[in-house]
Design a protein around this motif. Structure first.
Motif, PDB file in Angstrom:
ATOM      1  N   UNK A 234       0.839  -1.306   0.173  1.00 41.96           N
ATOM      2  CA  UNK A 234      -0.170   0.111   0.089  1.00 41.96           C
ATOM      3  C   UNK A 234       0.832   1.254   0.070  1.00 41.96           C
ATOM      4  N   UNK A 235       0.490   2.269  -0.461  1.00 40.79           N
ATOM      5  CA  UNK A 235       1.242   3.518  -0.649  1.00 40.79           C
ATOM      6  C   UNK A 235       1.346   4.178   0.932  1.00 40.79           C
ATOM      7  N   UNK A 236       0.282   3.946   1.558  1.00 39.19           N
ATOM      8  CA  UNK A 236       0.447   4.231   2.902  1.00 39.19           C
ATOM      9  C   UNK A 236       1.444   3.640   3.693  1.00 39.19           C
ATOM     10  N   UNK A 237       1.631   2.352   3.594  1.00 36.83           N
ATOM     11  CA  UNK A 237       2.839   1.683   4.546  1.00 36.83           C
ATOM     12  C   UNK A 237       3.938   2.158   3.728  1.00 36.83           C
ATOM     13  N   UNK A 238       4.275   2.154   2.445  1.00 36.22           N
ATOM     14  CA  UNK A 238       5.474   2.685   1.947  1.00 36.22           C
ATOM     15  C   UNK A 238       6.042   3.904   2.264  1.00 36.22           C
ATOM     16  N   UNK A 239       5.108   4.897   2.412  1.00 29.97           N
ATOM     17  CA  UNK A 239       5.218   6.174   2.866  1.00 29.97           C
ATOM     18  C   UNK A 239       5.843   6.220   4.383  1.00 29.97           C
ATOM     19  N   UNK A 240       4.858   5.535   5.190  1.00 30.44           N
ATOM     20  CA  UNK A 240       5.019   5.420   6.616  1.00 30.44           C
ATOM     21  C   UNK A 240       6.537   4.599   6.785  1.00 30.44           C
ATOM     22  N   UNK A 241       7.042   3.858   6.031  1.00 30.14           N
ATOM     23  CA  UNK A 241       8.371   3.224   6.223  1.00 30.14           C
ATOM     24  C   UNK A 241       9.599   4.159   6.310  1.00 30.14           C
ATOM     25  N   UNK A 242       9.425   5.332   5.581  1.00 29.98           N
ATOM     26  CA  UNK A 242      10.356   6.217   5.273  1.00 29.98           C
ATOM     27  C   UNK A 242      10.994   6.808   6.871  1.00 29.98           C
ATOM     28  N   UNK A 243       9.919   6.679   7.634  1.00 35.35           N
ATOM     29  CA  UNK A 243      10.441   7.285   9.111  1.00 35.35           C
ATOM     30  C   UNK A 243      10.237   6.001  10.195  1.00 35.35           C
ATOM     31  N   UNK A 244      10.172   4.765   9.578  1.00 35.37           N
ATOM     32  CA  UNK A 244      10.164   3.685  10.724  1.00 35.37           C
ATOM     33  C   UNK A 244      11.570   3.721  11.367  1.00 35.37           C
ATOM     34  N   UNK A 245      11.405   3.688  12.664  1.00 39.12           N
ATOM     35  CA  UNK A 245      12.972   3.611  13.608  1.00 39.12           C
ATOM     36  C   UNK A 245      12.970   2.222  13.720  1.00 39.12           C
ATOM     37  N   UNK A 246      14.034   1.566  12.843  1.00 39.70           N
ATOM     38  CA  UNK A 246      14.332   0.200  13.127  1.00 39.70           C
ATOM     39  C   UNK A 246      15.146  -0.171  14.062  1.00 39.70           C
ATOM     40  N   UNK A 247      14.767  -1.183  15.080  1.00 40.54           N
ATOM     41  CA  UNK A 247      15.710  -1.689  15.938  1.00 40.54           C
ATOM     42  C   UNK A 247      17.026  -2.016  15.357  1.00 40.54           C
ATOM     43  N   UNK A 248      18.114  -1.313  15.862  1.00 40.11           N
ATOM     44  CA  UNK A 248      19.373  -1.979  15.255  1.00 40.11           C
ATOM     45  C   UNK A 248      19.971  -3.207  15.714  1.00 40.11           C
ATOM     46  N   UNK A 249      19.494  -3.820  16.831  1.00 45.81           N
ATOM     47  CA  UNK A 249      19.531  -5.182  17.130  1.00 45.81           C
ATOM     48  C   UNK A 249      18.898  -6.158  16.456  1.00 45.81           C
ATOM     49  N   UNK A 250      18.019  -5.933  15.532  1.00 47.93           N
ATOM     50  CA  UNK A 250      17.352  -6.801  14.762  1.00 47.93           C
ATOM     51  C   UNK A 250      17.764  -6.760  13.666  1.00 47.93           C
ATOM     52  N   UNK A 251      18.654  -7.814  12.912  1.00 49.54           N
ATOM     53  CA  UNK A 251      19.202  -7.505  11.487  1.00 49.54           C
ATOM     54  C   UNK A 251      18.254  -7.588  10.460  1.00 49.54           C
ATOM     55  N   UNK A 252      18.528  -7.206   9.187  1.00 48.97           N
ATOM     56  CA  UNK A 252      17.456  -6.887   8.028  1.00 48.97           C
ATOM     57  C   UNK A 252      18.023  -7.779   6.870  1.00 48.97           C
ATOM     58  N   UNK A 253      17.216  -8.674   6.286  1.00 53.14           N
ATOM     59  CA  UNK A 253      17.786  -9.338   5.239  1.00 53.14           C
ATOM     60  C   UNK A 253      17.189  -8.472   3.923  1.00 53.14           C
ATOM     61  N   UNK A 254      18.020  -8.268   3.044  1.00 56.35           N
ATOM     62  CA  UNK A 254      17.522  -7.693   1.580  1.00 56.35           C
ATOM     63  C   UNK A 254      17.889  -8.297   0.604  1.00 56.35           C
ATOM     64  N   UNK A 255      16.997  -8.357  -0.334  1.00 53.66           N
ATOM     65  CA  UNK A 255      17.242  -8.948  -1.620  1.00 53.66           C
ATOM     66  C   UNK A 255      16.296  -8.589  -2.711  1.00 53.66           C
ATOM     67  N   UNK A 256      16.525  -8.732  -3.823  1.00 52.43           N
ATOM     68  CA  UNK A 256      15.411  -8.818  -4.853  1.00 52.43           C
ATOM     69  C   UNK A 256      14.730  -9.719  -4.940  1.00 52.43           C
ATOM     70  N   UNK A 257      13.680  -9.956  -5.308  1.00 54.38           N
ATOM     71  CA  UNK A 257      12.621 -11.208  -5.224  1.00 54.38           C
ATOM     72  C   UNK A 257      13.169 -12.350  -6.009  1.00 54.38           C
ATOM     73  N   UNK A 258      12.947 -13.635  -5.479  1.00 53.07           N
ATOM     74  CA  UNK A 258      13.396 -14.572  -6.341  1.00 53.07           C
ATOM     75  C   UNK A 258      15.009 -14.877  -6.187  1.00 53.07           C
ATOM     76  N   UNK A 259      15.628 -14.515  -5.151  1.00 51.63           N
ATOM     77  CA  UNK A 259      17.190 -14.637  -4.915  1.00 51.63           C
ATOM     78  C   UNK A 259      17.589 -15.396  -4.070  1.00 51.63           C
ATOM     79  N   UNK A 260      16.602 -16.311  -3.112  1.00 49.55           N
ATOM     80  CA  UNK A 260      17.068 -17.024  -2.155  1.00 49.55           C
ATOM     81  C   UNK A 260      16.712 -16.418  -0.663  1.00 49.55           C
TER      82      UNK A 260
END
Length: 318
Positions: A55-81
């Motif tokens: 949703x556009x609302x969620x994507x806009x909200x994510x810009x200011x989402x304060x992520x916990x630095x102690x929780x790792x983030x997995x990043x990928x392009x789709x269908x990459x494992x």
């Protein structure tokens, strides 16, 4: 993101697809209504997304989402494992108590931040996951405290896997044929945009981040060594018994047949009668789809778009 007790109204640009052409129109709907609608494509920052997955609302909200630095983030392009690394990393973080997490559904262990209805605090997660490009992830993730695992796969197998995924997914446009989908993929006219831009942008910022770069092909060649590398990155020491157990729970055969990882019961918008979320799990399936001319064309595009980037992919494993 929609708050409690109110209905958020979304206005965005929708892509209406027709064979060989598209146009852009404007429409409005609320979140409750969106959940009952057929899929709609919309664009943000020139990148396509699909409602009701996004949703556009969620994507806009994510810009200011304060992520916990102690929780790792997995990043990928789709269908990459991605799911493979979600499984691996969540088992590593279990501190040897694999039974405590192995039966928990992957999307709950490592939810996608851009998928509706992601809400921090509503899910007990060890990790977070995203397919977003570098520009669209929360700004709080762009620091050296956040541990980021970037998962990459050779683009020829990515496009083949993505093609089959589209054929089974009710919220994604069914391709006319592989040739047409390949063209759309190269032009970046698919959800999440261009593979080339995605990997270039993330890789070019890797020295500014605390990022581990792993590939699907390396996991295929030696899953054990990749598990050890990821564990070290996450500051976890694995004894021999735990390591072997994680290896056993990360095989393609296990993940394809296990209800916590294969998404068969979870993906209501996926046609399991004509395809599987885990399809082949091999390197080199692109050779069963690419014509010689398509392969040569793709190679020329790759050389142009990836010039100067010191990345080498395996396109076949003997």
């Amino acid at each position: 993101m929609r708050g409690r007790g109110r209905t958020a109204i979304l206005s965005y640009r929708r892509r209406v697809w027709a064979p060989g052409e598209h146009q852009v129109v404007t429409f409005t709907m609320d979140n409750d209504e969106a959940s009952n609608q057929p899929f709609e494509y919309f664009e943000l920052n020139g990148i396509s997304f699909a409602s009701p997955l996004h949703s556009l609302e969620l994507l806009e909200w994510l810009k200011d989402f304060e992520m916990d630095p102690d929780i790792p983030l997995i990043v990928s392009y789709p269908k990459s494992g991605t799911n493979w690394v979600q499984q691996m990393a969540s088992l590593i973080l279990a501190n040897g108590n694999i039974d405590s997490v192995k039966d928990k559904i992957l999307k709950h262990r490592a939810p996608w931040i851009e998928f509706v209805p992601f809400k921090p605090g509503y899910t007990d997660y060890q990790l977070l996951t995203t397919h977003l490009n570098y520009q669209m992830v929360p700004s709080s993730a762009k620091n050296r405290r956040m541990k980021i695992i970037y998962v990459a796969r050779n683009p020829k197998d990515v496009v083949v896997s993505f093609y089959h995924y589209h054929n089974c997914h009710h919220y994604l446009k069914t391709p006319k044929d592989f040739s047409d989908f390949l063209e759309q993929f190269i032009e970046g006219n698919v959800i999440y945009g261009s593979w080339f831009d995605h990997i270039r942008d993330w890789y070019n910022h890797k020295d500014e981040l605390n990022m581990l770069f792993v590939t699907y092909e390396d996991m295929q060649k030696d899953i054990r060594s990749v598990i050890v590398k990821v564990a070290s990155f996450l500051n976890k020491m694995l004894d021999g018994k735990t390591l072997e157990s994680i290896v056993d729970h990360c095989t393609f055969a296990y993940m394809k047949t296990n209800a916590a990882t294969n998404y068969r019961a979870e993906l209501k918008h996926f046609n399991h009668d004509i395809g599987h979320f885990f399809r082949k799990g091999i390197v080199g399936d692109w050779k069963n789809h690419f014509l010689v001319a398509q392969n040569e064309w793709f190679d020329s595009i790759y050389q142009e778009r990836m010039a100067g980037l010191p990345l080498k992919f395996d396109y076949d494993l003997k």
